[in-house]
Design a protein around this motif. Structure first.
Motif, PDB file in Angstrom:
ATOM      1  N   LEU A  27       5.762 -18.936   5.610  1.00  0.00           N
ATOM      2  CA  LEU A  27       4.387 -19.284   5.261  1.00  0.00           C
ATOM      3  C   LEU A  27       3.555 -18.034   4.974  1.00  0.00           C
ATOM      4  O   LEU A  27       2.696 -18.034   4.087  1.00  0.00           O
ATOM      5  N   ILE A  28       3.818 -16.970   5.717  1.00  0.00           N
ATOM      6  CA  ILE A  28       3.113 -15.712   5.459  1.00  0.00           C
ATOM      7  C   ILE A  28       3.572 -15.114   4.134  1.00  0.00           C
ATOM      8  O   ILE A  28       2.766 -14.556   3.377  1.00  0.00           O
ATOM      9  N   GLN A  29       4.861 -15.226   3.838  1.00  0.00           N
ATOM     10  CA  GLN A  29       5.382 -14.675   2.592  1.00  0.00           C
ATOM     11  C   GLN A  29       4.748 -15.314   1.364  1.00  0.00           C
ATOM     12  O   GLN A  29       4.493 -14.629   0.368  1.00  0.00           O
ATOM     13  N   VAL A  30       4.493 -16.613   1.422  1.00  0.00           N
ATOM     14  CA  VAL A  30       3.884 -17.275   0.262  1.00  0.00           C
ATOM     15  C   VAL A  30       2.376 -17.048   0.209  1.00  0.00           C
ATOM     16  O   VAL A  30       1.708 -17.497  -0.729  1.00  0.00           O
ATOM     17  N   GLY A  31       1.826 -16.343   1.200  1.00  0.00           N
ATOM     18  CA  GLY A  31       0.417 -15.976   1.169  1.00  0.00           C
ATOM     19  C   GLY A  31      -0.514 -16.967   1.817  1.00  0.00           C
ATOM     20  O   GLY A  31      -1.733 -16.899   1.613  1.00  0.00           O
ATOM     21  N   ILE A 153       1.628 -26.534   3.788  1.00  0.00           N
ATOM     22  CA  ILE A 153       0.377 -26.102   3.161  1.00  0.00           C
ATOM     23  C   ILE A 153      -0.356 -27.289   2.546  1.00  0.00           C
ATOM     24  O   ILE A 153      -1.551 -27.475   2.759  1.00  0.00           O
ATOM     25  N   GLY A 154       0.344 -28.110   1.764  1.00  0.00           N
ATOM     26  CA  GLY A 154      -0.277 -29.250   1.106  1.00  0.00           C
ATOM     27  C   GLY A 154      -0.064 -30.566   1.812  1.00  0.00           C
ATOM     28  O   GLY A 154      -0.459 -31.606   1.275  1.00  0.00           O
ATOM     29  N   VAL A 246      10.296 -21.425  -4.234  1.00  0.00           N
ATOM     30  CA  VAL A 246       9.245 -22.435  -4.058  1.00  0.00           C
ATOM     31  C   VAL A 246       8.240 -22.438  -5.204  1.00  0.00           C
ATOM     32  O   VAL A 246       7.363 -23.302  -5.248  1.00  0.00           O
ATOM     33  N   ASN A 247       8.361 -21.495  -6.124  1.00  0.00           N
ATOM     34  CA  ASN A 247       7.370 -21.363  -7.182  1.00  0.00           C
ATOM     35  C   ASN A 247       7.465 -22.511  -8.186  1.00  0.00           C
ATOM     36  O   ASN A 247       8.545 -22.839  -8.674  1.00  0.00           O
ATOM     37  N   ASN A 248       6.320 -23.120  -8.462  1.00  0.00           N
ATOM     38  CA  ASN A 248       6.208 -24.175  -9.472  1.00  0.00           C
ATOM     39  C   ASN A 248       7.228 -25.301  -9.250  1.00  0.00           C
ATOM     40  O   ASN A 248       7.875 -25.775 -10.187  1.00  0.00           O
ATOM     41  N   CYS A 249       7.352 -25.728  -7.986  1.00  0.00           N
ATOM     42  CA  CYS A 249       8.319 -26.782  -7.642  1.00  0.00           C
ATOM     43  C   CYS A 249       7.629 -28.114  -7.365  1.00  0.00           C
ATOM     44  O   CYS A 249       8.266 -29.047  -6.873  1.00  0.00           O
ATOM     45  N   GLY A 250       6.345 -28.198  -7.662  1.00  0.00           N
ATOM     46  CA  GLY A 250       5.618 -29.427  -7.426  1.00  0.00           C
ATOM     47  C   GLY A 250       4.907 -29.484  -6.093  1.00  0.00           C
ATOM     48  O   GLY A 250       4.291 -30.493  -5.761  1.00  0.00           O
ATOM     49  N   SER A 255       2.051 -23.355  -6.120  1.00  0.00           N
ATOM     50  CA  SER A 255       1.213 -23.491  -7.308  1.00  0.00           C
ATOM     51  C   SER A 255      -0.138 -22.837  -7.051  1.00  0.00           C
ATOM     52  O   SER A 255      -0.516 -22.604  -5.907  1.00  0.00           O
ATOM     53  N   PRO A 256      -0.897 -22.528  -8.112  1.00  0.00           N
ATOM     54  CA  PRO A 256      -2.246 -21.996  -7.920  1.00  0.00           C
ATOM     55  C   PRO A 256      -3.106 -22.976  -7.142  1.00  0.00           C
ATOM     56  O   PRO A 256      -2.911 -24.189  -7.252  1.00  0.00           O
TER      57      PRO A 256
END
Length: 303
Positions: A27-31, A153-154, A246-250, A255-256
């Motif tokens: 979770l820290i790695q993804v910011g 996160i979401g 995990v980038n742009n995986c829905g 995602s931004p």
């Protein structure tokens, strides 16, 4: 057979114990920073603005999902560990059986340093092949593990192992995206392995005197020390691999505004390097807020 079973059991035990740590780290790695920074002191006693460490972060997760929530992603990670151990052992066993006849005819007339160096090259090459084979086969489980964690996160449930939705994910987009982050992960493993074994060989051969009685014990520790040093140098590959998985995986975490969309792992590497975030998530205790850096956390902008 018993040795393989013991390795699986030991690896599974360590995986279970380290799962909360990995969860926080990912979770820290993804910011994702859900908690505001606080004023603390560094090792020199100076006041600094610090982000929450491992225990505060884990306590925040437990306050939302309970203590059981700290083990999110454990099932696919266990599957990855067991399958990887089996594949790794099978590959090495194949080489051992292949070498049984050759070892009987090997002479000892070579120079000691030369024979030791050749043995290091041979063993490292075979270990590299075994690890790469295990990584190739288990990477889809690794991707599921990471995405299961980032769902926090979401608050999604797309990659929940108990949900029937996981089959839909596998049949559609996941088959294509399950190899994301594979290249930097393989490169990191290979570079780390060669650095570790090469440094250990140099230390054991030239820095330690085998004539001293305590040197044999010192040599056994040199592999662990050089391994730690090599893992620190190759950490950017781990970070980039996890971000690409995990980038742009829905998911919201990939995602931004939490994460930009990367076109490739090289693009991800370049962007992190420009931002000075190549070591993000490497430290879980003393996490100083970078000057001028902003974090988007639960509709709050932290400076």
């Amino acid at each position: 057979m018993a040795d393989a079973a013991s390795q699986v059991l030991l690896g599974s035990g360590l995986t279970i114990l380290s799962q909360p740590l990995m969860y926080v780290k990912v979770l820290i790695q993804v910011g994702y920073e859900p908690l505001p920074p606080t004023v603390g002191r560094n090792i020199f006693g100076r006041q600094v603005c610090q982000l929450p460490g491992l225990f505060c972060y884990a306590q925040h997760i437990a306050s939302i999902d309970g203590k059981r929530g700290l083990f999110t992603g454990l099932t696919p990670r266990l599957c990855s560990g067991v399958l990887g151990t089996v594949v790794h052992g099978k590959v090495l066993q194949h080489y051992q059986e292949y070498d049984k006849g050759e070892e009987l005819g090997t002479g000892n007339g070579q120079k000691e340093v030369s024979s030791c160096f050749d043995r290091v090259i041979k063993e490292t090459t075979r270990e590299m092949i075994a690890r790469s084979a295990a990584t190739l086969i288990t990477h889809p489980f690794h991707v599921i593990t990471l995405r299961s964690m980032v769902q926090f996160i979401g608050r999604e449930s797309k990659y929940c192992p108990n949900c029937s939705q996981l089959r839909t994910v596998n049949k559609r987009s996941f088959i294509v995206s399950s190899r994301r982050g594979l290249v930097p992960r393989l490169l990191g493993d290979i570079i780390s392995l060669w650095l570790c074994n090469s440094l250990a060989y140099l230390v054991n051969t030239y820095a330690l005197d085998s004539g001293v009685s305590t040197m044999n014990e010192m040599k056994s520790y040199s592999q662990a020390v050089t391994g730690f040093f090599a893992s620190m140098l190759t950490y950017p590959f781990v970070l980039v691999s996890n971000l690409m998985a995990v980038n742009n995986c829905g998911l919201a975490g990939g995602s931004p505004p939490y994460s930009p969309i990367y076109t490739s792992w090289i693009d991800c590497w370049s962007m992190l390097q420009k931002e000075g975030n190549m070591s993000r998530g490497n430290s879980l205790f003393f996490r100083k807020v970078p000057f001028g850096k902003t974090y988007c956390c639960d509709l709050r902008m932290l400076i």
